[in-house]
Design a protein around this motif. Structure first.
Motif, PDB file in Angstrom:
ATOM      1  N   LEU A  15       0.803  -1.222   0.000  1.00 40.76           N
ATOM      2  CA  LEU A  15       0.000   0.000   0.000  1.00 40.76           C
ATOM      3  C   LEU A  15       0.836   1.273   0.000  1.00 40.76           C
ATOM      4  CD1 LEU A  15      -2.781  -0.979   2.585  1.00 40.76           C
ATOM      5  CD2 LEU A  15      -2.893  -1.046   0.074  1.00 40.76           C
ATOM      6  N   SER A  16       2.143   1.127  -0.111  1.00 41.70           N
ATOM      7  CA  SER A  16       3.038   2.283   0.002  1.00 41.70           C
ATOM      8  C   SER A  16       2.820   3.347  -1.075  1.00 41.70           C
ATOM      9  CB  SER A  16       4.503   1.830   0.005  1.00 41.70           C
ATOM     10  OG  SER A  16       4.836   1.246  -1.246  1.00 41.70           O
ATOM     11  N   THR A  17       2.212   2.987  -2.190  1.00 41.17           N
ATOM     12  CA  THR A  17       1.970   3.971  -3.250  1.00 41.17           C
ATOM     13  C   THR A  17       0.599   4.641  -3.131  1.00 41.17           C
ATOM     14  OG1 THR A  17       1.083   2.291  -4.746  1.00 41.17           O
ATOM     15  CG2 THR A  17       3.473   2.737  -4.870  1.00 41.17           C
ATOM     16  N   GLN A  18      -0.210   4.169  -2.186  1.00 41.73           N
ATOM     17  CA  GLN A  18      -1.535   4.757  -1.985  1.00 41.73           C
ATOM     18  C   GLN A  18      -1.415   6.048  -1.176  1.00 41.73           C
ATOM     19  OE1 GLN A  18      -4.315   3.228  -3.486  1.00 41.73           O
ATOM     20  NE2 GLN A  18      -2.608   2.077  -4.344  1.00 41.73           N
ATOM     21  N   ARG A  19      -2.215   7.032  -1.520  1.00 43.19           N
ATOM     22  CA  ARG A  19      -2.128   8.329  -0.839  1.00 43.19           C
ATOM     23  C   ARG A  19      -2.786   8.335   0.532  1.00 43.19           C
ATOM     24  NH1 ARG A  19      -3.855  12.417  -5.483  1.00 43.19           N
ATOM     25  NH2 ARG A  19      -4.496  10.549  -6.547  1.00 43.19           N
ATOM     26  N   GLN A  20      -3.943   7.734   0.655  1.00 48.68           N
ATOM     27  CA  GLN A  20      -4.685   7.802   1.907  1.00 48.68           C
ATOM     28  C   GLN A  20      -4.803   6.417   2.537  1.00 48.68           C
ATOM     29  OE1 GLN A  20      -8.418   9.885   1.678  1.00 48.68           O
ATOM     30  NE2 GLN A  20      -7.626  11.326   0.177  1.00 48.68           N
ATOM     31  N   VAL A  21      -3.877   6.115   3.441  1.00 46.58           N
ATOM     32  CA  VAL A  21      -3.882   4.831   4.137  1.00 46.58           C
ATOM     33  C   VAL A  21      -3.845   5.113   5.637  1.00 46.58           C
ATOM     34  CG1 VAL A  21      -2.666   2.646   4.535  1.00 46.58           C
ATOM     35  CG2 VAL A  21      -2.659   3.680   2.255  1.00 46.58           C
ATOM     36  N   ARG A  22      -4.706   4.423   6.357  1.00 49.62           N
ATOM     37  CA  ARG A  22      -4.734   4.553   7.807  1.00 49.62           C
ATOM     38  C   ARG A  22      -4.853   3.153   8.393  1.00 49.62           C
ATOM     39  NH1 ARG A  22      -9.235   5.676  11.438  1.00 49.62           N
ATOM     40  NH2 ARG A  22     -10.564   5.620   9.602  1.00 49.62           N
ATOM     41  N   GLU A  23      -4.126   2.903   9.462  1.00 49.31           N
ATOM     42  CA  GLU A  23      -4.165   1.606  10.139  1.00 49.31           C
ATOM     43  C   GLU A  23      -5.029   1.719  11.390  1.00 49.31           C
ATOM     44  OE1 GLU A  23      -0.233   0.055  10.860  1.00 49.31           O
ATOM     45  OE2 GLU A  23       0.449   0.641   8.862  1.00 49.31           O
ATOM     46  N   VAL A  24      -5.907   0.735  11.584  1.00 46.32           N
ATOM     47  CA  VAL A  24      -6.803   0.723  12.728  1.00 46.32           C
ATOM     48  C   VAL A  24      -6.799  -0.673  13.354  1.00 46.32           C
ATOM     49  CG1 VAL A  24      -9.183   1.072  13.509  1.00 46.32           C
ATOM     50  CG2 VAL A  24      -8.302   2.429  11.601  1.00 46.32           C
ATOM     51  N   ARG A  25      -6.495  -0.742  14.634  1.00 50.38           N
ATOM     52  CA  ARG A  25      -6.548  -2.036  15.334  1.00 50.38           C
ATOM     53  C   ARG A  25      -7.983  -2.318  15.738  1.00 50.38           C
ATOM     54  NH1 ARG A  25      -1.155  -3.124  18.525  1.00 50.38           N
ATOM     55  NH2 ARG A  25       0.220  -1.824  17.289  1.00 50.38           N
ATOM     56  N   MET A  26      -8.449  -3.506  15.397  1.00 58.29           N
ATOM     57  CA  MET A  26      -9.799  -3.905  15.796  1.00 58.29           C
ATOM     58  C   MET A  26      -9.933  -5.416  15.844  1.00 58.29           C
ATOM     59  SD  MET A  26     -12.017  -3.006  12.338  1.00 58.29           S
ATOM     60  CE  MET A  26     -11.730  -1.266  12.435  1.00 58.29           C
ATOM     61  N   PHE A  27     -10.601  -5.886  16.868  1.00 54.96           N
ATOM     62  CA  PHE A  27     -10.902  -7.309  17.032  1.00 54.96           C
ATOM     63  C   PHE A  27      -9.663  -8.198  16.902  1.00 54.96           C
ATOM     64  CE2 PHE A  27     -14.642  -5.308  14.955  1.00 54.96           C
ATOM     65  CZ  PHE A  27     -15.473  -5.286  16.071  1.00 54.96           C
ATOM     66  N   GLY A  28      -8.528  -7.741  17.383  1.00 55.00           N
ATOM     67  CA  GLY A  28      -7.295  -8.516  17.315  1.00 55.00           C
ATOM     68  C   GLY A  28      -6.604  -8.467  15.967  1.00 55.00           C
ATOM     69  N   ALA A  29      -7.176  -7.749  15.017  1.00 57.58           N
ATOM     70  CA  ALA A  29      -6.603  -7.625  13.680  1.00 57.58           C
ATOM     71  C   ALA A  29      -6.104  -6.196  13.475  1.00 57.58           C
ATOM     72  CB  ALA A  29      -7.648  -7.960  12.620  1.00 57.58           C
ATOM     73  N   LEU A  30      -5.377  -5.997  12.408  1.00 59.62           N
ATOM     74  CA  LEU A  30      -4.958  -4.662  12.007  1.00 59.62           C
ATOM     75  C   LEU A  30      -5.590  -4.386  10.656  1.00 59.62           C
ATOM     76  CD1 LEU A  30      -3.264  -2.159  12.685  1.00 59.62           C
ATOM     77  CD2 LEU A  30      -1.387  -3.202  11.397  1.00 59.62           C
ATOM     78  N   ALA A  31      -6.553  -3.464  10.649  1.00 60.52           N
ATOM     79  CA  ALA A  31      -7.267  -3.109   9.421  1.00 60.52           C
ATOM     80  C   ALA A  31      -6.534  -1.983   8.711  1.00 60.52           C
ATOM     81  CB  ALA A  31      -8.691  -2.676   9.754  1.00 60.52           C
TER      82      ALA A  31
END
Length: 113
Positions: A15-31
């Motif tokens: 995803l390094s070439t994507q402009r809008q990326v955000r990481e969110v921890r939820m339910f034991g996963a990383l979205a």
């Protein structure tokens, strides 16, 4: 159990070439949110969850390691597929899933990224 760190790093790279990326921890996963919408998650045991076009889901389930995503033992919507670690071992297979997720993300977000 926490998400798979190695898988999260592979996703970050993809995803390094994507402009809008955000990481969110939820339910034991990383979205990974792309353009404000969830695209993929790094789950436990190296499993990748992909948000895909529901119209393509049946065909995508024919791929190695793919299965319907579940939450708390119940199937999620038709546009969610989980892929076992053996289904994303090769870069080609992993890239194919990331392409599915990003293509659908562009469709739902209206982005040209």
């Amino acid at each position: 159990m926490a998400y798979d760190q190695e898988l999260a790093d592979r996703i970050r790279e993809a995803l390094s070439t994507q402009r809008q990326v955000r990481e969110v921890r939820m339910f034991g996963a990383l979205a990974f949110m792309v353009n404000g919408s969830m695209a993929v998650t790094a789950n436990t045991d190296g499993r990748l969850m992909v948000r895909c076009d529901p119209d393509r889901a049946e065909k995508l389930l024919e791929r190695e390691g793919a299965d319907w995503a579940e939450m708390r033992g119940k199937p999620m919507g038709k546009g969610w597929i989980v892929v076992a670690d053996h289904g994303i071992e090769s870069d080609e297979a992993f890239d194919g899933w990331m392409t599915e997720a990003l293509d659908y993300n562009r469709k739902v977000s209206g982005s040209d990224d």
